[in-house]
Write an enzyme that holds these catalytic residues in place. Structure first.
Site, PDB file in Angstrom:
ATOM      1  N   GLU B  57      27.591  55.427  37.330  1.00  0.00           N
ATOM      2  CA  GLU B  57      27.224  56.374  36.557  1.00  0.00           C
ATOM      3  C   GLU B  57      28.409  57.002  35.828  1.00  0.00           C
ATOM      4  O   GLU B  57      28.039  57.564  34.785  1.00  0.00           O
ATOM      5  CB  GLU B  57      26.597  57.425  37.368  1.00  0.00           C
ATOM      6  CG  GLU B  57      25.136  57.040  38.110  1.00  0.00           C
ATOM      7  CD  GLU B  57      25.131  55.826  39.144  1.00  0.00           C
ATOM      8  OE1 GLU B  57      26.484  55.793  39.472  1.00  0.00           O
ATOM      9  OE2 GLU B  57      24.247  55.455  39.572  1.00  0.00           O
ATOM     10  N   PHE B  80      18.302  58.322  39.043  1.00  0.00           N
ATOM     11  CA  PHE B  80      17.719  59.612  39.893  1.00  0.00           C
ATOM     12  C   PHE B  80      19.058  60.596  39.886  1.00  0.00           C
ATOM     13  O   PHE B  80      19.988  60.180  39.701  1.00  0.00           O
ATOM     14  CB  PHE B  80      17.730  59.194  41.194  1.00  0.00           C
ATOM     15  CG  PHE B  80      16.357  58.566  41.716  1.00  0.00           C
ATOM     16  CD1 PHE B  80      15.334  58.916  42.122  1.00  0.00           C
ATOM     17  CD2 PHE B  80      16.516  56.993  41.679  1.00  0.00           C
ATOM     18  CE1 PHE B  80      14.114  58.272  42.417  1.00  0.00           C
ATOM     19  CE2 PHE B  80      15.327  56.222  41.774  1.00  0.00           C
ATOM     20  CZ  PHE B  80      14.222  56.877  42.469  1.00  0.00           C
ATOM     21  N   PRO B  86      28.820  60.642  40.708  1.00  0.00           N
ATOM     22  CA  PRO B  86      29.781  59.821  40.378  1.00  0.00           C
ATOM     23  C   PRO B  86      30.112  60.146  38.542  1.00  0.00           C
ATOM     24  O   PRO B  86      31.369  60.045  38.131  1.00  0.00           O
ATOM     25  CB  PRO B  86      29.427  58.374  40.323  1.00  0.00           C
ATOM     26  CG  PRO B  86      28.536  58.331  41.245  1.00  0.00           C
ATOM     27  CD  PRO B  86      27.812  59.671  41.260  1.00  0.00           C
ATOM     28  N   HIS B 126      16.526  60.703  46.726  1.00  0.00           N
ATOM     29  CA  HIS B 126      15.570  60.674  45.687  1.00  0.00           C
ATOM     30  C   HIS B 126      14.864  61.856  45.578  1.00  0.00           C
ATOM     31  O   HIS B 126      13.730  61.698  44.933  1.00  0.00           O
ATOM     32  CB  HIS B 126      14.706  59.386  46.007  1.00  0.00           C
ATOM     33  CG  HIS B 126      15.342  58.036  46.105  1.00  0.00           C
ATOM     34  ND1 HIS B 126      15.677  57.662  47.517  1.00  0.00           N
ATOM     35  CD2 HIS B 126      15.880  57.235  45.519  1.00  0.00           C
ATOM     36  CE1 HIS B 126      16.140  56.477  47.442  1.00  0.00           C
ATOM     37  NE2 HIS B 126      16.310  56.059  46.140  1.00  0.00           N
TER      38      HIS B 126
HETATM   39  C1  LIG Z   1      25.040  55.535  42.750  1.00  0.00           C
HETATM   40  C2  LIG Z   1      23.589  55.063  42.615  1.00  0.00           C
HETATM   41  N1  LIG Z   1      23.120  54.568  41.636  1.00  0.00           N
HETATM   42  C3  LIG Z   1      22.040  53.914  41.414  1.00  0.00           C
HETATM   43  C4  LIG Z   1      21.150  53.755  42.645  1.00  0.00           C
HETATM   44  C5  LIG Z   1      19.762  53.121  42.379  1.00  0.00           C
HETATM   45  N2  LIG Z   1      19.911  51.887  43.021  1.00  0.00           N
HETATM   46  C6  LIG Z   1      19.500  51.325  44.347  1.00  0.00           C
HETATM   47  S1  LIG Z   1      19.536  50.069  44.814  1.00  0.00           S
HETATM   48  C7  LIG Z   1      20.179  49.475  43.104  1.00  0.00           C
HETATM   49  C8  LIG Z   1      20.516  48.238  42.991  1.00  0.00           C
HETATM   50  C9  LIG Z   1      21.609  47.720  43.758  1.00  0.00           C
HETATM   51  O1  LIG Z   1      21.852  46.226  43.785  1.00  0.00           O
HETATM   52  P1  LIG Z   1      22.842  45.560  44.611  1.00  0.00           P
HETATM   53  O2  LIG Z   1      24.173  46.322  44.585  1.00  0.00           O
HETATM   54  O3  LIG Z   1      23.109  44.163  44.014  1.00  0.00           O
HETATM   55  O4  LIG Z   1      22.177  45.389  45.990  1.00  0.00           O
HETATM   56  P2  LIG Z   1      20.829  44.653  46.586  1.00  0.00           P
HETATM   57  O5  LIG Z   1      19.724  45.604  46.152  1.00  0.00           O
HETATM   58  O6  LIG Z   1      20.782  43.458  45.590  1.00  0.00           O
HETATM   59  O7  LIG Z   1      21.156  44.401  48.064  1.00  0.00           O
HETATM   60  C10 LIG Z   1      20.103  50.532  42.334  1.00  0.00           C
HETATM   61  C11 LIG Z   1      20.779  50.742  41.002  1.00  0.00           C
HETATM   62  C12 LIG Z   1      21.784  54.235  43.703  1.00  0.00           C
HETATM   63  N3  LIG Z   1      21.238  54.138  44.923  1.00  0.00           N
HETATM   64  N4  LIG Z   1      22.880  54.698  43.920  1.00  0.00           N
END
Ligand SMILES: Cc1ncc(C[n+]2csc(CCOP(=O)(O)OP(=O)(O)O)c2C)c(N)n1
Ligand SMILES: [Mg+2]
Lengths: 415, 334
Positions: B57, B80, B86, B126
Site C-alpha cells: 500500500e 480495504f 502502510p 475488514h
Molecule cells: C496489508 C494488506 N493488504 C491487502 C490485504 C488483502 N489481501 C488479503 S489476502 C491477499 C492476497 C495474499 O496473497 P499471498 O500473500 O500470496 O497469500 P495466499 O493467499 O496466496 O496464501 C490480499 C491482497 C491484506 N489482508 N492486507
C-alpha cells in the site's frame, strides 16, 4: 505533462501464462529432477546458497521413490511416522472441506482452505520443539493440526461459539494458540514476518534455546514488513526460519506481480545476505528434510535461513473469491508438482507400507472423526443458530485493566 | 446503478475524458477489484491506464504521488481501508504536504479510494472507519458518499480536484441501502431514487452537504451507512429530525450544519468509527462553537465502541437504529 512521444521506454505488466478460456500452461516452469541437489553444510552463507535458491530441492520422483542426498538426510523415517504425517494432511483437508461447506450453509461468515499446501505445515511442524513459535498467515492451519491442537477449539473459532478461545472476536481462521506454537494471526498482510524476527531476537537475548518461524505468502512478500523482516534477520542473525509459501497466486494476482524481475523468491532473500533454499512444497519428504535441516541450522546459532516452498493454491482464495474469473479452470489439475497427499500415498504404497484400501479406510475414519467433533461443536451455536454471546466481551480485553471510559461505555451498553 | 456500478461509471467517464487518469491497485486490473468496482476497465482502456499492483500500500500511494506530481491524475484503490496503514506515511507526510512545502512547485492531484465500515462480518481487519485519521491531517480532503448518485458525482469531482482526496466508500452500501437492521431482507439500489444514475459526466462539488430529510425538532449529522440508520431511527421514533448527509467531511459544509442547528436547537452526531477522538468530536466542537446560543440541549454522539471491531458481536458493535433512537431520545429529553 509534456507531449506524448511514440517511442521511448514502456512499462512492463506481468502476465500469468494462461487466463480463463485458455489451456493451463506450466511449460515455462523449470522443475528440476528429484535428488539433483545435495545437502549443504548447516553454516552455509547466502552466496554459497545460490544453487539451492535457484534450483529446487525435491526428494520424491515421479514413481514415488525417495531419491538423492536429501532422501538420505531425512534418514529412515519410520512408516508409522510418515503415516502420522499422512493422517494430519488428510485431517487438515477434511476440516477444510467441512468448514467450507459449513460456510456455504451460512453457519459461519468466512472460510479459507489450504488445499494442496498441507504438506508444508504438517512436515514443518514435526521438526519443531515445544516452545518454538510460528508466526503464521491465515493459510497455515496445517501447522495447528500437526501440533495436535484440539479440533473443538479449531472449529469453535470458525463458528465463533463458546468453544472459540477468542470469544468470537476474530474472523474465522485467524487462530491464536500460544501453547501450540501459533502466534495470533493478523489480517494485515506481512506484519507477522518482522515480529518473528523480534521473537527470535528475544530467544537469542534470553538464550532460551527456542526458535521462531515466520510465514508469508508470495503476494505478501511485496509488503514493507517482509523486507523489514529479511533486513533485520540479516543484521542480527537471530534463530529464525523465514518461510515463503509461493502458491502462485495472491487472490487474482499472478505471482509474477510480486516477483518482478527476480528469478525466485529464495534468490531475492539471498540478496539480503540470508542463505535461501527453494523446495518442492508438495513433496512431504522434501519438506521433512529441509525443515529438519533448517531447524538444526538456526538452533545451532548459524543464523537465519529463508525457504521458498513452491506449491499451488488449489482452492479459491477464500469463500469470498471465484478463481474462474481469473485463471483457467483446469490449472490446479495441471500443476506439475501434483498433490501432496497423493504423492505421499504413492510413496508409501511403493514402500509396501500402504494400500489404496487402507488409504480409503483412513480417509473415511478421519472424515468421521472430524464430522463427530463438528456436530458437537455446532451444537454450541453457529451464525444461523447463534447462542447468545455477551456484548460485554467486546470491551473486555482491550486493556489489561478496563479504563474508566470503557466502564462508562459498558454501562451505556446496558450489560 | 449500484454504488459499485456508479463508481465504475465515474472512473469510466474520467478515463475516457482525461488521458491523464490512471487507475491501479491490488487485484484492480484484470480481475476488476475484489468488490468489482473496476471490472472491465482494463479491457476497455488497456493496461497502461488500468493495472494491478503488488501488495504494497505504501507503494500504491507513493507511485500515485510520483505520477500526480508530474501532472497525471491517478485514482488508486486500497483494497480495504483497514490496509491503508502502510500507506499512511506517504499519504499524510507526503501527499498532504507537497503543495505547501514546495510552495506550489509540486502538487498532488490524486484520489485514493478505499472501502470502509462494517456490517459484512469482516472482523477487525475488514470493518474499520479511519476517517478521523485523515481529517486530522492538513492538506487532505476526505469524502464519503452514501448513495450511488453521490458516489459518482463526488468521485468525478475528487479525480478533478487539484489536491489529494481520500475517498471512503461505505462497503455495506455497495449493493443497496442498509439501515442497520441485519435481519431484514436486503434491498437493492434499483428501488431507491438515488440508484438512478446518469451514464454521462456530472460532478458534485466537494464541501457540500446534502439535507436528506427536512425537520424541525433536531439535526442529525451523519455520513455513509449511518445516513440510512438515521433515517430508520427517525421513522422508528417519529421525531421530526433534519438529517444531514455530510458527504464531504473535509472541507466541512459548516454553513448547512449551522443553518439547520440554528433552526432545530438540538443535534445528534452518528458515526460507526470508535468514539474517542472520532470525527464526531470535531463535529460537536464546531457545532457548539458556531451555534452555542441556539442549543437547547447537549449535543450527543452515537458511535462504535472503543474496541476493535468484533466478528461475532458485529451487531452489538454496529451503532444501529436502536442505539441511534436512544441517542435521539437523550437529545430530545434534555
Ligand atoms: C496489508 C494488506 N493488504 C491487502 C490485504 C488483502 N489481501 C488479503 S489476502 C491477499 C492476497 C495474499 O496473497 P499471498 O500473500 O500470496 O497469500 P495466499 O493467499 O496466496 O496464501 C490480499 C491482497 C491484506 N489482508 N492486507
Ligand atoms: Mg499466494
Amino acid at each position: 505533462m509534456s507531449e506524448k512521444q511514440q517511442d521511448g521506454p514502456r512499462l512492463t505488466f506481468p502476465h500469468p501464462p494462461a487466463r480463463p478460456g485458455e489451456r493451463a500452461d506450466f511449460s515455462s516452469l523449470d522443475i528440476p529432477e528429484a535428488g539433483a541437489l545435495d545437502v549443504p553444510p548447516p553454516e552455509i552463507d547466502s552466496i554459497a546458497s545460490r544453487p539451492y535458491a535457484n534450483g529446487m530441492i525435491r526428494v520424491l520422483n515421479d514413481a514415488g521413490e525417495a531419491v538423492g542426498p536429501w532422501a538420505d538426510y531425512v534418514g529412515q523415517v519410520s512408516d508409522e511416522a510418515l503415516l502420522d504425517g499422512m493422517r494430519d494432511m488428510m485431517r487438515t483437508r477434511a476440516i477444510d472441506t467441512r468448514m467450507l461447506n459449513a460456510q456455504r450453509q451460512g453457519k459461519t461468515s468466512f472460510y479459507l482452505q489450504c488445499t494442496g499446501e498441507e504438506a508444508i505445515g504438517v512436515g514443518f511442524q514435526r521438526q519443531l520443539q515445544a516452545g518454538d513459535m510460528n508466526f503464521p498467515t491465515y493459510r497455515q492451519q496445517s501447522l495447528l493440526v500437526a501440533a495436535g491442537y484440539p479440533l473443538e477449539a479449531l472449529m469453535g473459532q470458525i463458528y465463533s461459539n463458546d468453544f472459540d478461545p477468542l470469544q468470537g472476536r476474530q474472523l474465522p481462521i485467524m487462530h491464536s494458540a500460544r501453547d501450540y506454537g501459533y502466534f495470533s494471526v493478523s489480517g494485515n498482510l506481512g506484519t507477522q514476518y518482522v515480529q518473528a524476527v523480534g521473537w527470535a531476537m528475544a530467544n537469542a537475548l534470553t538464550r532460551n534455546g527456542q526458535i521462531a518461524a515466520g510465514w508469508i505468502g508470495d503476494g505478501a512478500t511485496a509488503s514493507n514488513d517482509y523486507h523489514s523482516g529479511l533486513l533485520t534477520a540479516s543484521t542480527y542473525r537471530p534463530p529464525v526460519i523465514l518461510n515463503i509459501v509461493n502458491n502462485q497466486w495472491a487472490i487474482s494476482t499472478y505471482t509474477g506481480e510480486a516477483l518482478g524481475g527476480a528469478r525466485t523468491y529464495a534468490s531475492r532473500a539471498r540478496g539480503y545476505g540470508i542463505p535461501a533454499l527453494r523446495v518442492d512444497g508438495n513433496d512431504y519428504l522434501a519438506v521433512l528434510g529441509v525443515a529438519k535441516w533448517a531447524v538444526a541450522r538456526v538452533r545451532a546459532g548459524h543464523g537465519p535461513v529463508a525457504i521458498e516452498w513452491f506449491t499451488y493454491r488449489v482452492a479459491a482464495h477464500s469463500t469470498s473469491d471465484d478463481p474462474s474469473a481469473y485463471r483457467p479452470k483446469d490449472e490446479a489439475r495441471s500443476w506439475p508438482l501434483g498433490d501432496p497427499i497423493e504423492r505421499l500415498k504413492t510413496h508409501l504404497i511403493a514402500r509396501g507400507a500402504w494400500s489404496e484400501e487402507r488409504h480409503a479406510q483412513t480417509e473415511a475414519q478421519i472424515t468421521d472423526e472430524v464430522r463427530t467433533v463438528q456436530k458437537e461443536v455446532e451444537s454450541h451455536g453457529t451464525l444461523v443458530d447463534p447462542q447468545p454471546m455477551s456484548s460485554a466481551s467486546i470491551l473486555k480485553g482491550v486493556y489489561a485493566e478496563m479504563p474508566p471510559h470503557l466502564i462508562r461505555q459498558r454501562q451505556d451498553m446496558g450489560v | 446503478m449500484t454504488m459499485i456500478e456508479a463508481l465504475r461509471s465515474a472512473m469510466d467517464v474520467m478515463l475516457a475524458r482525461d488521458e491523464r487518469v490512471v487507475i491501479f491497485g491490488e487485484d484492480v486490473g484484470y480481475f476488476g477489484g475484489v468488490f468489482r468496482c473496476t471490472q472491465g476497465l482494463q479491457k476497455k482502456y488497456g493496461e497502461e491506464r488500468v493495472f494491478d499492483t503488488p501488495i504494497n500500500e505504501s507503494a500504491i500511494a507513493g507511485m500515485a504521488i510520483g505520477m500526480a506530481a508530474q501532472g497525471m491524475r491517478p485514482c488508486a484503490e486500497i483494497q480495504f481501508a483497514d490496509y491503508m496503514y502502510p500507506a499512511y506515511d506517504q499519504i499524510t507526510q507526503e501527499a498532504a504536504r507537497i503543495r505547501h512545502r514546495s510552495n506550489g512547485d509540486f502538487t498532488c492531484p490524486l484520489t485514493i479510494r478505499m472501502p470502509t465500515g462494517g456490517g459484512i462480518y469482516g472482523g477487525q481487519t475488514h470493518s474499520q472507519s479511519p476517517e478521523a485519521l485523515f481529517t486530522h491531517v492538513a492538506g487532505l480532503k476526505v469524502v464519503q458518499p452514501s448513495t450511488p448518485y453521490d458516489a459518482k458525482g463526488l468521485l468525478i469531482a475528487s479525480i478533478e480536484d487539484p489536491d489529494p482526496v481520500i475517498f471512503l466508500e461505505p462497503k455495506r452500501l455497495y449493493n443497496g441501502p442498509f439501515d442497520g437492521d441485519h435481519t431484514a431482507t436486503s434491498q437493492g439500489w434499483a428501488q431507491h431514487p438515488a440508484g438512478d444514475v446518469p451514464e454521462e459526466y456530472y460532478r458534485i462539488d466537494l464541501g457540500k452537504a446534502s439535507v436528506r430529510r427536512e425537520g424541525a425538532a433536531l439535526t442529525i449529522l451523519a455520513y455513509g451507512t449511518m445516513v440510512f440508520v438515521a433515517e430508520r431511527a427517525v421513522r422508528d421514533t417519529g421525531v421530526d429530525a433534519e438529517i444531514i448527509d455530510l458527504r464531504t467531511l473535509l472541507p466541512l459544509d459548516l454553513e448547512t450544519i449551522r443553518a439547520s442547528v440554528e433552526k432545530t436547537g438540538r443535534c445528534l452526531v452518528l458515526h460507526e468509527a470508535t468514539r474517542t477522538s472520532g470525527f464526531g468530536g470535531e463535529l460537536i466542537a464546531e457545532v457548539q462553537e458556531a451555534c452555542f446560543w441556539h442549543l437547547e440541549a447537549p449535543i450527543v454522539r452515537v458511535t462504535g465502541w472503543d474496541a476493535p471491531y468484533p466478528h461475532a458481536q458485529e451487531w452489538d458493535y454496529f451503532p444501529g437504529p436502536k442505539r441511534a433512537a436512544r441517542g435521539i431520545a437523550r437529545v430530545m429529553e434534555a
